[in-house]
Scaffold this active site. Structure first.
Site, PDB file in Angstrom:
ATOM      1  N   TRP A 127      38.228 -80.985   3.558  1.00 45.05           N
ATOM      2  CA  TRP A 127      39.460 -80.417   3.202  1.00 45.05           C
ATOM      3  C   TRP A 127      40.345 -80.039   4.088  1.00 45.05           C
ATOM      4  CZ3 TRP A 127      40.499 -74.939   1.271  1.00 45.05           C
ATOM      5  CH2 TRP A 127      41.859 -75.002   0.622  1.00 45.05           C
ATOM      6  N   ASP A 208      31.527 -73.695   1.117  1.00 47.53           N
ATOM      7  CA  ASP A 208      32.715 -73.642   0.160  1.00 47.53           C
ATOM      8  C   ASP A 208      32.188 -74.309  -1.262  1.00 47.53           C
ATOM      9  OD1 ASP A 208      35.073 -74.129  -1.133  1.00 47.53           O
ATOM     10  OD2 ASP A 208      35.979 -75.050   0.601  1.00 47.53           O
ATOM     11  N   LYS A 243      38.873 -74.559 -10.798  1.00 45.16           N
ATOM     12  CA  LYS A 243      38.669 -75.950 -11.454  1.00 45.16           C
ATOM     13  C   LYS A 243      37.669 -75.701 -12.774  1.00 45.16           C
ATOM     14  CE  LYS A 243      40.396 -77.503  -7.548  1.00 45.16           C
ATOM     15  NZ  LYS A 243      40.897 -76.586  -6.490  1.00 45.16           N
TER      16      LYS A 243
END
Length: 394
Positions: A127, A208, A243
């Site tokens: 990312w 993460d 999410k």
């Protein structure tokens, strides 16, 4: 004072979203921004979230601060969700954070203070914001091999060989599940090897965990973080509720610190709290209170897990449709989309030039060299049109 400054470049993903919004072509397809969307293109509020918000609204009598470490009930619930019910509470501490990004940022700040001079590593690819977050704290990231772009799978041999060269002076960022941008995940056997290597070599993992439950479900998606937490002396986990609870705008996250003993865990928590205090003072309460309400109520939690499983099943359906459509339209082997990729993203082997052509000529918006959000396709017809566009640029 400011006469000499120039406007900084826009964030590429946010810029892409604006370009798509401003595009008048009715046939446009947005598979860029990483949010879940249903068949109408909306990101709905989850059923359990609606109920929890109603309960909180009815009983809440104050808006006073919740404290620098955040909502204690939320923190406890998140530790149990991520690590399971049998984790060692003496070694684990929690700090609420401003989403997963904020969680990573306070970890980076603490490492700047207590681990300055260590080398920070990210997978290739990763990312894009990882480099910005840790770069802001003085870490010039190096990359380790992770993804084989030719085969569209994890480059296991090169990845594990790179970890074997790490040591106590290295900080290694790992994706807990549903790798962004590739979608290519480690298997349980891979995680077992990572845990063995990390224990032997002594590097510090920072995990993460942004998409827990978006791959195969909570339990299988949590395998890697639980394996490392039970095997290693020290690690950080930066988790997000954006999410899996659909709480994108509420900015709900947490840092889990696993340390060798209670004294060290308390000390690290104090550093994280001090860093958070300097950045945001107190974390926001609403989203965390919603998550705590859901996870502490058996009926709400069951409905949340049911809807989360529906979301992940929807994404898997779109994956299968895309793999079938690309195979039928373009030929070749696209099985990696379903066989080894998980979660919201897949990295198609296209390259930046083809991605630009897709945007300009076919109104298909995707990120970088071919990262697509599987949930961005609202129908099987859109899947088919995307496959036709890909064929045109190959």
């Amino acid at each position: 004072m400011f006469e000499h400054i120039e406007k900084l470049p826009d964030d590429p993903i946010l810029k892409l979203s604006k370009l798509c919004r401003d595009d008048p072509r009715p046939e446009k397809i947005d598979v860029g921004v990483g949010i879940f969307q249903d068949t109408t293109g909306e990101t709905p509020v989850m059923r359990a979230v609606k109920v929890a918000e109603q309960r909180i609204w009815q009983r809440q009598t104050t808006k006073k601060y919740v404290g620098v470490n955040g909502n204690d009930d939320y923190n406890q619930c998140m530790a149990e969700l991520i690590l399971g019910s049998g984790y060692d509470t003496n070694r684990v501490r929690q700090n609420q954070a401003v989403a997963g990004t904020g969680a990573l940022r306070i970890v980076a700040e603490v490492l700047r203070q207590i681990a300055a001079g260590k080398q920070f590593w990210t997978p290739d690819p990763t990312w894009g914001n990882h480099h910005a977050i840790f770069g802001a704290c003085g870490f010039a990231a190096k990359t380790y091999p992770y993804y084989d772009r030719e085969k569209s799978i994890v480059n296991r041999d090169a990845f594990l060989a790179a970890l074997e060269k790490m040591g106590p002076d290295d900080i290694v960022l790992l994706h807990g599940c549903c790798h962004n941008p590739s979608g290519a995940d480690l298997t349980p056997a891979d995680w077992d090897k990572v845990a063995d290597i990390a224990a032997k070599r002594g590097f510090l993992p920072v995990i993460d965990l942004a998409y827990l439950g978006f791959g195969e479900g909570i339990e299988p998606d949590a395998y890697g973080v639980r394996k490392l937490a039970s095997s290693l002396e020290t690690l950080f986990i930066a988790a997000s509720c954006s999410k899996n609870f659909g709480l994108y705008r509420e900015r709900v996250g947490v840092v889990l610190t696993i340390a060798k003993d209670a004294r060290t865990a308390d000390a690290l928590r104090s550093y994280l709290a001090t860093a958070s205090r300097a950045m945001v003072s107190m974390p926001p309460d609403h989203g965390a209170a919603v998550v705590a309400e859901i996870l502490s109520d058996s009926a709400l939690r069951a409905d949340w897990e049911k809807e989360l499983n529906e979301v992940s099943a929807y994404i898997r359906l779109r994956r299968q449709q895309l793999a079938d459509a690309l195979t039928k339209t373009c030929g070749g082997d696209w099985r990696f989309i379903t066989d080894s990729h998980r979660g919201m993203f897949t990295l198609l082997p296209l390259g930046k030039e083809r991605v630009e052509r897709l945007r300009n000529d076919y109104a298909v918006y995707m990120v970088g060299e071919g990262r697509i959000n599987i949930a961005g396709m609202k129908s099987e017809a859109e899947v088919a049109r995307l496959a036709e566009a890909v064929k045109a640029v190959l």
